[in-house]
Design a protein around this motif. Structure first.
Motif, short mmCIF file in Angstrom:
data_model
loop_
_atom_site.label_atom_id
_atom_site.label_comp_id
_atom_site.label_asym_id
_atom_site.label_seq_id
_atom_site.Cartn_x
_atom_site.Cartn_y
_atom_site.Cartn_z
N LYS A 104 7.99 -3.16 5.69
CA LYS A 104 9.43 -3.00 5.41
C LYS A 104 9.66 -1.93 4.34
CE LYS A 104 10.78 -7.70 6.56
NZ LYS A 104 11.13 -9.02 6.02
N GLU A 105 8.87 -2.00 3.28
CA GLU A 105 9.05 -1.03 2.19
C GLU A 105 8.74 0.38 2.66
OE1 GLU A 105 7.55 -0.04 -2.31
OE2 GLU A 105 7.49 -2.11 -1.61
N LEU A 106 7.66 0.55 3.39
CA LEU A 106 7.29 1.86 3.91
C LEU A 106 8.37 2.40 4.84
CD1 LEU A 106 5.18 4.08 3.97
CD2 LEU A 106 3.94 2.78 5.71
N ILE B 222 10.81 5.90 4.42
CA ILE B 222 10.79 7.05 5.33
C ILE B 222 12.12 7.26 6.06
CG2 ILE B 222 8.30 6.97 5.64
CD1 ILE B 222 8.92 5.86 8.48
N GLU B 223 13.07 6.38 5.84
CA GLU B 223 14.37 6.53 6.52
C GLU B 223 14.98 7.91 6.29
OE1 GLU B 223 16.72 4.55 8.63
OE2 GLU B 223 14.63 4.20 9.10
N ALA C 58 -11.02 -10.70 1.37
CA ALA C 58 -9.87 -9.79 1.35
C ALA C 58 -10.05 -8.86 0.15
CB ALA C 58 -8.59 -10.59 1.24
N PHE C 59 -9.41 -7.69 0.20
CA PHE C 59 -9.56 -6.71 -0.87
C PHE C 59 -8.27 -5.91 -1.02
CE2 PHE C 59 -11.21 -5.11 3.09
CZ PHE C 59 -10.67 -3.84 3.20
N PRO C 60 -8.02 -5.38 -2.23
CA PRO C 60 -6.79 -4.61 -2.44
C PRO C 60 -6.93 -3.17 -1.96
CG PRO C 60 -8.00 -4.80 -4.49
CD PRO C 60 -8.76 -5.60 -3.47
N LEU C 61 -5.83 -2.63 -1.48
CA LEU C 61 -5.72 -1.21 -1.13
C LEU C 61 -4.47 -0.66 -1.80
CD1 LEU C 61 -6.55 -1.19 2.70
CD2 LEU C 61 -7.95 -0.27 0.84
N ILE C 62 -4.44 0.65 -1.97
CA ILE C 62 -3.28 1.29 -2.60
C ILE C 62 -2.78 2.40 -1.68
CG2 ILE C 62 -2.44 2.60 -4.58
CD1 ILE C 62 -4.65 1.18 -6.24
N LEU C 63 -1.53 2.26 -1.26
CA LEU C 63 -0.85 3.28 -0.47
C LEU C 63 -0.51 4.41 -1.42
CD1 LEU C 63 0.37 3.50 2.44
CD2 LEU C 63 2.47 2.63 1.46
N ASP C 64 -0.87 5.67 -1.06
CA ASP C 64 -0.68 6.70 -2.08
C ASP C 64 -0.20 8.07 -1.63
OD1 ASP C 64 -2.98 7.68 -0.90
OD2 ASP C 64 -3.93 8.19 -2.78
N GLU C 65 -0.10 8.35 -0.35
CA GLU C 65 0.29 9.70 0.04
C GLU C 65 0.78 9.73 1.47
OE1 GLU C 65 -3.02 12.42 0.42
OE2 GLU C 65 -4.26 10.89 1.39
N SER D 278 8.26 14.54 -1.28
CA SER D 278 9.25 14.29 -2.33
C SER D 278 10.36 13.36 -1.84
CB SER D 278 9.83 15.60 -2.85
OG SER D 278 10.62 16.23 -1.86
N LEU D 279 10.70 13.42 -0.57
CA LEU D 279 11.75 12.54 -0.03
C LEU D 279 11.30 11.09 0.08
CD1 LEU D 279 13.39 14.64 2.82
CD2 LEU D 279 14.42 13.94 0.67
N THR D 280 10.03 10.85 0.33
CA THR D 280 9.57 9.46 0.48
C THR D 280 9.46 8.78 -0.86
OG1 THR D 280 7.22 10.03 0.37
CG2 THR D 280 8.23 9.88 2.57
N GLY D 281 9.20 9.53 -1.93
CA GLY D 281 9.02 8.91 -3.24
C GLY D 281 7.87 7.91 -3.21
N LEU D 282 6.85 8.21 -2.42
CA LEU D 282 5.75 7.27 -2.23
C LEU D 282 4.83 7.28 -3.44
CD1 LEU D 282 4.61 5.40 -0.01
CD2 LEU D 282 3.18 7.31 0.71
N GLU D 283 4.98 6.28 -4.29
CA GLU D 283 4.07 6.15 -5.42
C GLU D 283 3.05 5.07 -5.07
OE1 GLU D 283 7.11 3.00 -6.34
OE2 GLU D 283 7.36 5.13 -5.96
N SER D 284 2.09 4.90 -5.91
CA SER D 284 1.03 3.92 -5.66
C SER D 284 1.62 2.54 -5.39
CB SER D 284 0.09 3.85 -6.86
OG SER D 284 -0.54 5.09 -7.05
N LYS D 285 1.33 2.01 -4.22
CA LYS D 285 1.81 0.69 -3.82
C LYS D 285 0.59 -0.13 -3.41
CE LYS D 285 4.56 -2.53 -2.32
NZ LYS D 285 5.10 -3.48 -3.25
N ARG D 286 0.31 -1.17 -4.19
CA ARG D 286 -0.86 -2.01 -3.95
C ARG D 286 -0.52 -3.10 -2.93
NH1 ARG D 286 -5.53 -3.03 -6.97
NH2 ARG D 286 -4.77 -1.52 -8.48
#
Length: 185
Positions: A18-20, A24-25, A73-80, A149-157
């Motif tokens: 949902k956040e992703l 990207i809208e 299970a393990f953490p991942l970080i969305l970053d780019e 720059s439009l997505t503003g995608l910062e590190s999301k764990r």
């Protein structure tokens, strides 16, 4: 069924999808792609099986379940975000994750289990990504810098906690139906 194919993928949490999708809208109006994926279809492919008989799918699912039964299970970080294909008219727009060795280790286990089940798999190196859109068809050249720059995608764990066998339904939206899942501990 000949047009149907199957693949194993890391299942993404619904909140992350949902956040992703929300981020990207803005890209949809600025960057016309032929197809934007439905957020329910966001995933990280681990092994693409292609067309597969029920017996081969069942064998692969059993082997994947067995090989991952003690996997945590393990953490991942969305970053780019990034692209595949030409920089100015990309074939794929994707979101990536920071390098995490555990993701590569789990992918190797899933891939090996599928080979042992009799599948011939693509030998290309694993490039973890979440496909967002396909086939850029804008009049202006695509700009990854502007899109980023439009997505503003910062590190999301988020927590990587399940591997799912999906079936495709070409032309449907969402396109991918979960068949079975293996929960990581």
């Amino acid at each position: 069924m000949a047009n149907t194919h199957f693949f194993f993928a890391l299942t993404l949490p619904d909140e992350l999808k949902k956040e992703l999708y929300g981020r990207i809208e803005q890209l949809k109006t600025a960057f016309p792609f032929k197809k934007w994926l439905h957020p329910a279809d966001y995933h990280i492919t681990m092994a693409f099986l292609g067309h597969a008989s029920e017996s081969m799918r069942n064998e692969a699912a059993a082997r994947v379940k067995q090989t991952l039964e003690k996997e945590a299970a393990f953490p991942l970080i969305l970053d780019e975000i990034g692209t595949f294909g030409r920089n100015d008219y990309p074939r794929i727009l994707w979101a990536g994750v920071e390098f995490e060795q555990r993701l590569f280790d789990v992918q190797k286990k899933v891939y090996q289990a599928c080979l042992e089940a009799g599948f011939s798999l693509d030998p290309k190196p694993f490039k973890p990504h979440i496909t967002l859109a396909r086939k850029y068809n804008g009049e202006e050249a695509f700009s990854l810098q502007q899109a980023s720059s439009l997505t503003g995608l910062e590190s999301k764990r988020f927590l990587a906690s399940a591997i799912t066998l999906y079936q495709t339904h070409i032309g449907a939206s969402p396109s991918y139906e979960p068949i079975c899942s293996v929960q990581l501990q």
